[in-house]
Design an enzyme around this catalytic site. Structure first.
Site, PDB file in Angstrom:
ATOM      1  CB  ALA A 151      -0.926  -0.001   1.207  1.00  0.00           C
ATOM      2  N   PRO A 152       0.403   2.317  -0.675  1.00  0.00           N
ATOM      3  CG  PRO A 152       0.263   4.545  -1.407  1.00  0.00           C
ATOM      4  CD  PRO A 152       1.139   3.624  -0.601  1.00  0.00           C
TER       5      PRO A 152
ATOM      6  CE  LYS B  44       8.593   2.089  -3.204  1.00  0.00           C
ATOM      7  NZ  LYS B  44       7.719   3.176  -2.715  1.00  0.00           N
TER       8      LYS B  44
ATOM      9  CB  CYS C   9      11.076   6.578   2.365  1.00  0.00           C
ATOM     10  SG  CYS C   9       9.777   6.331   3.594  1.00  0.00           S
TER      11      CYS C   9
END
Length: 452
Positions: free
Chosen positions: A110-111, A114, A230
């Protein structure tokens, strides 16, 4: 205001580059999107939309865009022509290198940015399993799979260790875009700043190690796995990778080609083999037009044939004669055969990907392409089916201008001429939804829950 402990850690990590890194937080954010290559090319979209700027060099279809044009409000967005995605976040799926016909798992999906990028690389062939543990986020994931017109995806919602029991050595490629402390998103998301702490960094690193353990079980020998975050923290990035490598001699890091602005992984405190860590990738906001990201590419030793059977066999499906009026509808309104294995949930009909594993025991939100609803003596096509079609694949279609499409998205009906029945409604050649023509009026079948 960035946390003081975070800043002091970054200063130790970056040394002379720290001031340049700090200044990047005063720069405006870069806005980007990724063109859905299942629906058309970047060149085609450039001729129809004025908000595309220079390409994102590390991702096919990736483009920077002018936010003042509000691409998220454009009818092309609702048609799944592109996915609004941060540029650095496009790197992990690009390095996964998905190919048509493979079995691929997006473990923390999610979301859906990717997953939809992987699906474009697969060109509708093979099996894509998209997993999200949180039910509400899994629902959003499923909606984005539908909007982007993806036919060969299963959306499920499970803990990684449960899936590992179900799919040992099953997938050719696995993406682990792991939940993290989000340091790379501080410029973009204020909530990430508020939630940051050293305790959270440690908790995330522990959780990432557990997720990688499950992923390792599910990857076949010879398969490829990409781990990404990230965040900037050594504990969650190089630390997690190093710990995994120490515990899994059957894996090695793959040297991935870096484009301009990308940097190699950083030395860990006490690291003895920096050459291996340098094969990982750091995306720094002061070096390229994007936010912070980390990518590591693993290869599993050995060689096992693709397509090894699932522990629980394959989904059998139902016979075409059990699909109600679907055969009549498809022969009248579609120019292509949608053959394969059909699955029925109540009155809902699905076309599942080839060689879909048995679904019993899985929490499945979307078992493939939703074809529509089996009504008494008729078939009502789904919105997902419309979005998965190209205009030439529908017998009847009506193309709208952008201005007309805005009204369609609000639920308006409009006069039209032609044979009565179902029409694929398109906007400048991109599928948008269904309409049904009767008595010179095109009735609007855009889902009420999506209307603007």
């Amino acid at each position: 205001m960035l946390p003081e402990l975070f800043l002091s850690r970054m200063e130790r990590m970056l040394g002379e580059e720290y001031q340049e890194f700090l200044e990047s937080y005063q720069m405006p954010q870069y806005h980007s999107l990724r063109v859905n290559l299942l629906k058309g090319t970047e060149e085609e979209l450039r001729t129809k939309a004025g908000f595309l700027e220079e390409p994102v060099t590390w991702a096919a279809g990736g483009c920077y865009c002018g936010e003042e044009e509000r691409p998220g409000k454009h009818p092309f967005h609702e048609a799944g022509v592109y996915y609004i995605q941060e540029a650095s976040a496009m790197a992990p799926a690009a390095y996964l290198g998905a190919e048509p016909g493979e079995r691929i798992l997006d473990l923390c999906a999610a979301p859906g940015g990717k997953s939809t990028q992987i699906a474009a690389d697969m060109c509708g062939k093979g099996l894509l399993v998209c997993n999200e543990i949180h039910p509400q986020r899994a629902k959003i994931l499923s909606e984005n799979i539908e909007r982007m017109g993806i036919r060969n995806a299963l959306v499920v919602s499970h803990k990684p260790d449960f899936l590992a029991e179900h799919f040992p050595a099953y997938f050719d490629r696995i993406l682990v875009d792991a939940p993290c402390s989000g340091e790379g998103m501080f410029r973009k998301k204020e909530d990430a700043v508020k939630e940051w702490s050293l305790e959270n960094v440690k908790m995330c690193a522990d959780r990432q190690s557990d997720i990688l353990e499950s992923a390792a079980i599910m990857l076949r020998p010879g398969g490829r796995m990409v781990y990404s975050t990230c965040t900037f923290s050594l504990e969650e990035d190089e630390g997690t990778v190093s710990s995994f490598m120490q515990n899994h001699q059957e894996f090695h890091l793959v040297e991935a080609k870096k484009v301009s602005g990308m940097a190699p992984g950083m030395a860990l405190y006490g690291e003895t083999d920096q050459r291996e860590i340098e094969k990982t990738i750091r995306l720094w906001p002061h070096k390229l037009k994007g936010e912070g990201h980390f990518v590591a590419c693993f290869q599993k030793e050995g060689d096992a044939p693709k397509g090894a059977p699932s522990l629980y066999g394959e989904e059998k499906g139902i016979l075409l004669k059990e699909c109600g009026e679907w055969e009549t509808f498809s022969s009248q309104y579609l120019n292509i055969p949608l053959n394969g294995t059909y699955l029925r949930f109540g009155d809902q009909l699905y076309l599942i990907p080839e060689n879909t594993p048995a679904l019993k025991g899985l929490k499945v939100l979307r078992p493939g392409l939703h074809l529509g609803t089996l009504k008494k003596k008729r078939f009502e096509p789904s919105h997902a089916l419309a979005l998965s079609l190209r205009p030439e694949e529908a017998s009847y279609k009506l193309d709208l201008s952008v201005e007309e499409a805005v009204r369609y998205l609000k639920g308006e009906t409009f006069p039209a001429q032609g044979e009565k029945g179902w029409y694929l409604i398109t906007v400048e050649g991109y599928s948008l939804g269904w309409g049904k023509l009767a008595g010179g009026i095109m009735k609007n079948h855009y889902p009420k829950g999506l209307r603007k």
